[in-house]
Structure formats: structure tokens, C-alpha cells
Write a protein that holds these residues in place. Sequence first.
Motif, PDB file in Angstrom:
ATOM      1  N   SER A  10       0.846  -1.206   0.000  1.00  0.00           N
ATOM      2  CA  SER A  10       0.000   0.000   0.000  1.00  0.00           C
ATOM      3  C   SER A  10       0.881   1.257   0.000  1.00  0.00           C
ATOM      4  CB  SER A  10      -0.964   0.014   1.185  1.00  0.00           C
ATOM      5  OG  SER A  10      -2.006  -0.902   0.971  1.00  0.00           O
ATOM      6  N   ASP A  11       1.884   1.244  -0.853  1.00  0.00           N
ATOM      7  CA  ASP A  11       2.842   2.339  -0.971  1.00  0.00           C
ATOM      8  C   ASP A  11       2.249   3.425  -1.866  1.00  0.00           C
ATOM      9  OD1 ASP A  11       4.998   4.037  -1.523  1.00  0.00           O
ATOM     10  OD2 ASP A  11       6.446   2.399  -1.409  1.00  0.00           O
ATOM     11  N   VAL A  12       1.510   4.337  -1.254  1.00  0.00           N
ATOM     12  CA  VAL A  12       0.777   5.367  -1.997  1.00  0.00           C
ATOM     13  C   VAL A  12       1.703   6.250  -2.836  1.00  0.00           C
ATOM     14  CG1 VAL A  12      -0.773   7.356  -1.790  1.00  0.00           C
ATOM     15  CG2 VAL A  12      -1.205   5.283  -0.451  1.00  0.00           C
ATOM     16  N   PRO A  13       2.869   6.700  -2.339  1.00  0.00           N
ATOM     17  CA  PRO A  13       3.735   7.514  -3.200  1.00  0.00           C
ATOM     18  C   PRO A  13       4.186   6.789  -4.476  1.00  0.00           C
ATOM     19  CG  PRO A  13       4.368   7.809  -0.918  1.00  0.00           C
ATOM     20  CD  PRO A  13       3.362   6.679  -0.950  1.00  0.00           C
ATOM     21  N   ILE A  14       4.493   5.504  -4.368  1.00  0.00           N
ATOM     22  CA  ILE A  14       4.893   4.745  -5.565  1.00  0.00           C
ATOM     23  C   ILE A  14       3.691   4.536  -6.482  1.00  0.00           C
ATOM     24  CG2 ILE A  14       5.779   2.535  -6.427  1.00  0.00           C
ATOM     25  CD1 ILE A  14       7.940   4.324  -5.189  1.00  0.00           C
ATOM     26  N   LEU A  15       2.534   4.203  -5.921  1.00  0.00           N
ATOM     27  CA  LEU A  15       1.332   4.059  -6.744  1.00  0.00           C
ATOM     28  C   LEU A  15       1.011   5.370  -7.454  1.00  0.00           C
ATOM     29  CD1 LEU A  15      -0.822   1.940  -4.282  1.00  0.00           C
ATOM     30  CD2 LEU A  15       0.190   1.160  -6.438  1.00  0.00           C
ATOM     31  N   LEU A  42     -17.652  -1.412 -11.878  1.00  0.00           N
ATOM     32  CA  LEU A  42     -17.460  -0.027 -11.454  1.00  0.00           C
ATOM     33  C   LEU A  42     -16.215   0.544 -12.116  1.00  0.00           C
ATOM     34  CD1 LEU A  42     -18.288   2.284  -9.449  1.00  0.00           C
ATOM     35  CD2 LEU A  42     -16.677   1.225  -7.830  1.00  0.00           C
ATOM     36  N   VAL A  43     -16.346   1.735 -12.693  1.00  0.00           N
ATOM     37  CA  VAL A  43     -15.203   2.419 -13.292  1.00  0.00           C
ATOM     38  C   VAL A  43     -14.673   3.410 -12.265  1.00  0.00           C
ATOM     39  CG1 VAL A  43     -14.404   3.917 -15.167  1.00  0.00           C
ATOM     40  CG2 VAL A  43     -16.107   2.135 -15.626  1.00  0.00           C
ATOM     41  N   VAL A  44     -13.362   3.300 -11.962  1.00  0.00           N
ATOM     42  CA  VAL A  44     -12.751   4.143 -10.942  1.00  0.00           C
ATOM     43  C   VAL A  44     -11.597   4.935 -11.539  1.00  0.00           C
ATOM     44  CG1 VAL A  44     -13.452   2.590  -9.086  1.00  0.00           C
ATOM     45  CG2 VAL A  44     -11.178   2.345 -10.101  1.00  0.00           C
ATOM     46  N   ASP A  45     -11.147   5.924 -10.771  1.00  0.00           N
ATOM     47  CA  ASP A  45     -10.033   6.754 -11.204  1.00  0.00           C
ATOM     48  C   ASP A  45      -8.851   6.598 -10.255  1.00  0.00           C
ATOM     49  OD1 ASP A  45     -10.789   8.185  -8.939  1.00  0.00           O
ATOM     50  OD2 ASP A  45     -11.498   9.922 -10.050  1.00  0.00           O
ATOM     51  N   LYS A  46      -7.806   7.335 -10.523  1.00  0.00           N
ATOM     52  CA  LYS A  46      -6.591   7.267  -9.720  1.00  0.00           C
ATOM     53  C   LYS A  46      -6.868   7.600  -8.257  1.00  0.00           C
ATOM     54  CE  LYS A  46      -1.993   9.337  -9.373  1.00  0.00           C
ATOM     55  NZ  LYS A  46      -0.990  10.142 -10.099  1.00  0.00           N
ATOM     56  N   GLN A  47      -7.638   8.649  -8.028  1.00  0.00           N
ATOM     57  CA  GLN A  47      -7.885   9.083  -6.654  1.00  0.00           C
ATOM     58  C   GLN A  47      -8.586   7.997  -5.844  1.00  0.00           C
ATOM     59  OE1 GLN A  47      -6.406  12.048  -5.811  1.00  0.00           O
ATOM     60  NE2 GLN A  47      -6.676  11.120  -3.807  1.00  0.00           N
ATOM     61  N   TYR A  48      -9.531   7.302  -6.455  1.00  0.00           N
ATOM     62  CA  TYR A  48     -10.222   6.198  -5.781  1.00  0.00           C
ATOM     63  C   TYR A  48      -9.208   5.136  -5.334  1.00  0.00           C
ATOM     64  CZ  TYR A  48     -13.193   2.104  -5.082  1.00  0.00           C
ATOM     65  OH  TYR A  48     -13.800   0.994  -4.555  1.00  0.00           O
ATOM     66  N   ALA A  57      -8.198   4.298  -1.451  1.00  0.00           N
ATOM     67  CA  ALA A  57      -8.466   2.956  -0.912  1.00  0.00           C
ATOM     68  C   ALA A  57      -7.233   2.407  -0.193  1.00  0.00           C
ATOM     69  CB  ALA A  57      -8.908   2.015  -2.024  1.00  0.00           C
ATOM     70  N   HIS A  58      -6.051   2.651  -0.755  1.00  0.00           N
ATOM     71  CA  HIS A  58      -4.813   2.206  -0.108  1.00  0.00           C
ATOM     72  C   HIS A  58      -4.475   3.089   1.092  1.00  0.00           C
ATOM     73  CE1 HIS A  58      -3.360  -1.035  -2.683  1.00  0.00           C
ATOM     74  NE2 HIS A  58      -3.915  -0.381  -3.676  1.00  0.00           N
ATOM     75  N   ARG A  59      -4.609   4.383   0.933  1.00  0.00           N
ATOM     76  CA  ARG A  59      -4.253   5.335   1.990  1.00  0.00           C
ATOM     77  C   ARG A  59      -5.092   5.115   3.249  1.00  0.00           C
ATOM     78  NH1 ARG A  59      -4.934   9.682  -0.897  1.00  0.00           N
ATOM     79  NH2 ARG A  59      -2.778   9.904  -1.546  1.00  0.00           N
ATOM     80  N   SER A  60      -6.366   4.869   3.066  1.00  0.00           N
ATOM     81  CA  SER A  60      -7.291   4.733   4.192  1.00  0.00           C
ATOM     82  C   SER A  60      -7.255   3.358   4.847  1.00  0.00           C
ATOM     83  CB  SER A  60      -8.722   5.001   3.715  1.00  0.00           C
ATOM     84  OG  SER A  60      -9.156   3.938   2.874  1.00  0.00           O
ATOM     85  N   GLY A  61      -6.633   2.394   4.179  1.00  0.00           N
ATOM     86  CA  GLY A  61      -6.638   1.030   4.694  1.00  0.00           C
ATOM     87  C   GLY A  61      -7.880   0.255   4.280  1.00  0.00           C
ATOM     88  N   MET A  62      -8.762   0.882   3.495  1.00  0.00           N
ATOM     89  CA  MET A  62      -9.958   0.184   3.013  1.00  0.00           C
ATOM     90  C   MET A  62      -9.556  -1.035   2.178  1.00  0.00           C
ATOM     91  SD  MET A  62     -13.161   1.548   0.712  1.00  0.00           S
ATOM     92  CE  MET A  62     -12.405   1.438  -0.899  1.00  0.00           C
ATOM     93  N   HIS A  63      -8.414  -0.916   1.499  1.00  0.00           N
ATOM     94  CA  HIS A  63      -7.940  -1.984   0.636  1.00  0.00           C
ATOM     95  C   HIS A  63      -6.518  -2.344   1.040  1.00  0.00           C
ATOM     96  CE1 HIS A  63      -8.865  -4.243  -2.994  1.00  0.00           C
ATOM     97  NE2 HIS A  63      -7.573  -4.221  -3.228  1.00  0.00           N
TER      98      HIS A  63
END
Length: 121
Positions: free
Chosen positions: A18-23, A39-45, A49-55
Motif C-alpha cells: 500500500s505504498d501510496v507515493p509509488i502508486l 465499477l469504473v474508478v479513477d486514480k484518486q479512488y 483505498a490504499h491510503r485509508s486502509g480500506m484496501h
Amino acid sequence: MITIERLEEKLRQAMLDSDVPILDELIADDLIFTMHTGLVVDKQYDLDAHRSGMHKFTKVEIDDRQILNYGNFAVVAVKTYLAGIHDRQAFSGTYRFTRVWAKRQERWQIVAGHVCQLVSL
């Protein structure tokens, strides 16, 4: 020279960590990604999801990868075993990803993708 294979491995590890800077570095701002649910998602989604720990992935194991390189873009098809947590629910399964990498301003990024879950018939 950075190869798509190396970028794919960097992406796999960033997903696992969940390395958000690399992603953020690997995913284009104008990403269009279709989830296995349609569902169609974008970069921010994805980043949120990684930043919040949801995923959170606990396994990202590559079984088969095919890469077609067309100069300034490449298409990757990869079969992956995934396990982890999504929205507080454990999940695991085998998925097939298709990703489109584009080279813009001397930088490779994912601009489009799709994932589907493989099921036994």
C-alpha cells in the motif's frame, strides 16, 4: 532503461505494501480502470483505498504475464492470485488484469486497466 517488466514488479510490490507515493508515481492522473464489479474508478479512488486502509493486500502472486510493447505504449495481461482485506472483508481469488502503460514525457504510467475474477465453470 526501465522495462515494463520492472515497472510491473514495482507496481506489484507497491500494491502489496500500500505504498501510496509509488502508486501515485505509476498511475496516470487520467486513469480509467474498470473493477471486477463493473465499477469504473479513477486514480484518486485507488490511492484513497490504499491510503485509508480500506484496501490491503496480503498476497499478490503473479502466475502468468504477457506483455506487448508498441513503442510509447504497452499492453499487459497478467493472471494474479490476490488475498487481502477490502472494506473490512477478507477476500482471496485469482484475477486477470489488463493494463495499458503509456510513455508520456519520458515517463511510463498506467492509463487504463480492467480486472475480472476467474471462476470455475
